[in-house]
Design an enzyme around this catalytic site. Structure first.
Site, short mmCIF file in Angstrom:
data_model
loop_
_atom_site.label_atom_id
_atom_site.label_comp_id
_atom_site.label_asym_id
_atom_site.label_seq_id
_atom_site.Cartn_x
_atom_site.Cartn_y
_atom_site.Cartn_z
N LYS A 1 0.84 -1.20 0.00
CA LYS A 1 0.00 0.00 0.00
C LYS A 1 0.88 1.25 0.00
O LYS A 1 2.02 1.20 0.45
CB LYS A 1 -0.88 0.02 1.27
CG LYS A 1 -1.99 -1.00 1.29
CD LYS A 1 -2.77 -0.91 2.60
CE LYS A 1 -3.86 -1.96 2.67
NZ LYS A 1 -4.94 -1.77 1.69
N ARG B 1 -10.13 -11.74 2.26
CA ARG B 1 -10.92 -12.86 1.74
C ARG B 1 -10.14 -14.17 1.81
O ARG B 1 -10.73 -15.24 1.95
CB ARG B 1 -11.40 -12.54 0.31
CG ARG B 1 -10.30 -12.29 -0.67
CD ARG B 1 -10.74 -11.54 -1.92
NE ARG B 1 -10.82 -10.08 -1.73
CZ ARG B 1 -11.19 -9.22 -2.66
NH1 ARG B 1 -11.55 -9.64 -3.86
NH2 ARG B 1 -11.22 -7.93 -2.40
N1 BES Z 1 -8.07 -3.89 4.56
C1 BES Z 1 -8.23 -3.51 3.22
C2 BES Z 1 -9.53 -2.77 2.95
C3 BES Z 1 -9.63 -1.36 3.47
C4 BES Z 1 -9.07 -0.33 2.74
C5 BES Z 1 -10.32 -1.09 4.60
C6 BES Z 1 -9.20 0.97 3.19
C7 BES Z 1 -10.45 0.21 5.04
C8 BES Z 1 -9.89 1.24 4.34
C9 BES Z 1 -8.22 -4.74 2.32
O1 BES Z 1 -7.43 -5.78 2.74
C10 BES Z 1 -7.70 -4.30 0.99
O2 BES Z 1 -6.58 -3.92 0.93
N2 BES Z 1 -8.55 -4.37 -0.02
C11 BES Z 1 -8.17 -3.95 -1.32
C12 BES Z 1 -8.74 -4.94 -2.31
C13 BES Z 1 -8.22 -4.77 -3.70
C14 BES Z 1 -6.75 -5.12 -3.76
C15 BES Z 1 -9.02 -5.65 -4.62
C16 BES Z 1 -8.73 -2.56 -1.55
O3 BES Z 1 -9.83 -2.27 -1.11
O4 BES Z 1 -8.03 -1.74 -2.15
MN MN Z 2 -5.42 -5.57 2.08
#
Ligand code: BES
Ligand code: MN
Ligand code: ZN
Length: 505
Positions: A285, A359
């Protein structure tokens, strides 16, 4: 905190540090405000005329009113009388509790729950009063240095109600206290830094709860045991970190000592995403706000908070909490884009983005849930940024193919002032998870990101009624008041109370 009811007919003679009475915009008074107005020779009406507009959520403190024994009377604004509703009441109680904490009071009496309301019984109103008061005393202190602010002194919160309804009020107070205690546990776990709140720490929290409440039993499986269960998807995420994973099973036995018999419905299983830090892994990230990914275990924390609440309430229904907990970090042993892993269900998954890890850990927990022959399984997860885009910080995303389950959860959310919004889960979205190299891919591309995440989970939930709550937008607040919210513990507790045959609103 201690909660009690007060039924004295002579409200003006009640000795307390602060007495809350409700007033409406336009100058109308609640019955309690009227009593105080009469006893004080019109001091309440005078204040309304001179300075107080009674906007919902506002307040005005009146000190040492003549003919009134309370040290202060707090006028709490209720907005327009014809728009008065349960949510206005809940906010008003919150404003009063905040006032008490801000003024460093040890106790206060609220008359707000006595005001009739079209969409909440007295029991429900007492419940939300106790919940507001219980939440108002939460302070995060665990890792603060010496210069701590003074802790809230509020120790006793009393609701004034008609004598004939004291029993209902007491039942409501008990529920509200349990919900607040559960939420405060959830908030504390969310707020703790990720180097403290590790998977092991979550496991120890479950064990501590099991020591405190005799209806709870905790079991924490280690990496070896998780491997023996063939949870290849969960383990593929856990492997990237030195921090050992934990698979937590926290069971609440139905109160009343009834042994399960043949006609009984199965337990309700709650599955919480327990990523104690989500860096994204190899698909790392951006640095900005990455600290907020300590909150990626708020699903797990809400499961622990909910189990704490129902244990305190001695709920007459079996409930099982499952938490796959680990970190998501990049390393030489971390998942790589293109890796294919085998889940506990036997289905294979091509990992196209290591940041879609929630997931990957949840799917194995959902398969594990099958062994309990559950009446329903609900997973709770900070799963997608896309859900925040869709619903913001107001509603949790609710996904389910089961209308009855979805409706029960939506209703519980409305009653609890902890709302969810139903999102689609049509089979047509499943195509986006197609992979040439495995049974499915772990991402479905940009369109409808929160829906394809739910579609992924649905593939592991064929053997029981299932619902998914995406709490990415509701589990914590950013900005100056940054902190975990304790949601969706109220929704879940209300749902479980309803399933155990307890009254709702
Ligand atoms: N934990 C995150 C989701 C999240 C993001 C929660 C921002 C709260 C605030 C999750 O594990 C994630 O990173 N999801 C990705 C999925 C994507 C790679 C398909 C996302 O939402 O960007
Ligand atoms: Mn994630
Ligand atoms: Zn995550």
């Amino acid at each position: 905190m201690e909660f009690s009811t007060q039924t004295s007919a002579s409200l003006h003679q009640l000795k307390t540090a602060a007495l809350a009475v409700g007033v409406y915009t336009g100058g109308a008074l609640s019955p309690a405000a009227e009593t105080i107005d009469r006893a004080s020779n019109g001091a309440v009406s005078a204040a309304l005329k001179a300075e107080f507009k009674a906007k919902a959520g506002s307040h005005l403190a009146l000190h040492n009113l003549p003919g009134v024994s309370a040290a202060r009377v707090i006028l709490v604004g209720l907005g327009a009388q014809d728009a008065y509703a349960a949510s206005v009441h809940a906010n008003a109680e919150e404003a009063f509790a905040r006032y008490c904490v801000g003024a460093s009071l040890a106790e206060g009496v609220s008359t707000l729950a006595a005001i009739d309301c079209p969409d909440a019984t007295l029991r429900a109103r007492a419940r939300s009063a106790a919940c507001a008061a219980g939440l108002s005393v939460y302070r995060y202190t665990a890792t603060l240095g010496k210069e701590k602010d003074a802790l809230p002194k509020l120790k006793k919160f009393t609701v004034w109600v008609p004598r004939a309804q004291a029993t209902q009020a007491q039942a409501g107070l008990r529920e509200g206290r349990a919900i607040a205690n559960g939420m405060n546990l959830t908030r504390e776990l969310g707020d703790l830094p990720p180097n403290v709140c590790t998977p092991t720490y979550l496991g120890n929290t479950a064990k501590k709860l099991a020591k405190e409440f005799k209806s709870l039993k905790a079991e924490v499986l280690n990496a070896k045991q998780i491997e023996a269960l063939k949870m290849g998807s969960f383990l593929s995420v856990a492997r990237g970190s030195y921090e050992p994973p934990a698979f937590i099973v926290l069971r609440h036995a139905a109160a009343g000592g009834k042994a399960a018999s043949k006609g009984d419905k199965g337990p309700i299983v709650l599955v919480g995403k327990g990523i104690t830090f989500d860096s994204g892994g190899i698909s790392i990230k951006p640095a900005a706000n990455m600290d907020e990914m300590k909150y990626d275990m708020c699903g797990a924390a809400s499961v622990l908070g909910t189990l704490r609440a129902i244990a305190e309430l001695e709920l007459g229904r079996e409930v099982i909490g499952l938490i796959p907990a680990c970190e998501n970090l990049p390393s030489g042993r971390a998942n790589k884009p293109g890796d294919v892993v085998t889940s506990m269900s036997g289905q294979t998954i091509e990992i196209l983005n290591t940041d879609a890890e929630g997931r990957l850990v949840l799917c194995d927990a959902l398969t594990y849930a099958e062994r309990f022959k559950p009446a329903a399984v609900i997973d709770i997860a900070t799963l997608t940024g896309a859900c925040v885009v869709a619903l913001g910080h107001v509603n949790s995303g609710l996904f389910s193919k089961n209308d009855e389950l979805a409706d029960s959860l939506l209703k519980a959310g409305l009653e609890a002032h902890d709302t969810a919004w139903r999102m689609p889960l049509d089979d047509a979205y499943q195509e986006q998870l197609h992979s040439n190299f495995a049974d499915m891919a772990n991402i479905g591309g940009m369109p409808a990101g929160s829906v394809t995440a739910a579609c992924f989970l649905s593939r592991f939930t064929k053997n029981y009624p299932w619902a998914h709550l995406d709490i990415a937008g509701t589990a914590w607040r950013g900005g100056k008041d940054k902190g975990a919210s304790g949601r969706p513990v109220p929704l879940l507790v209300h749902y479980l109370l309803a399933q155990a045959g307890k009254p709702g609103a």
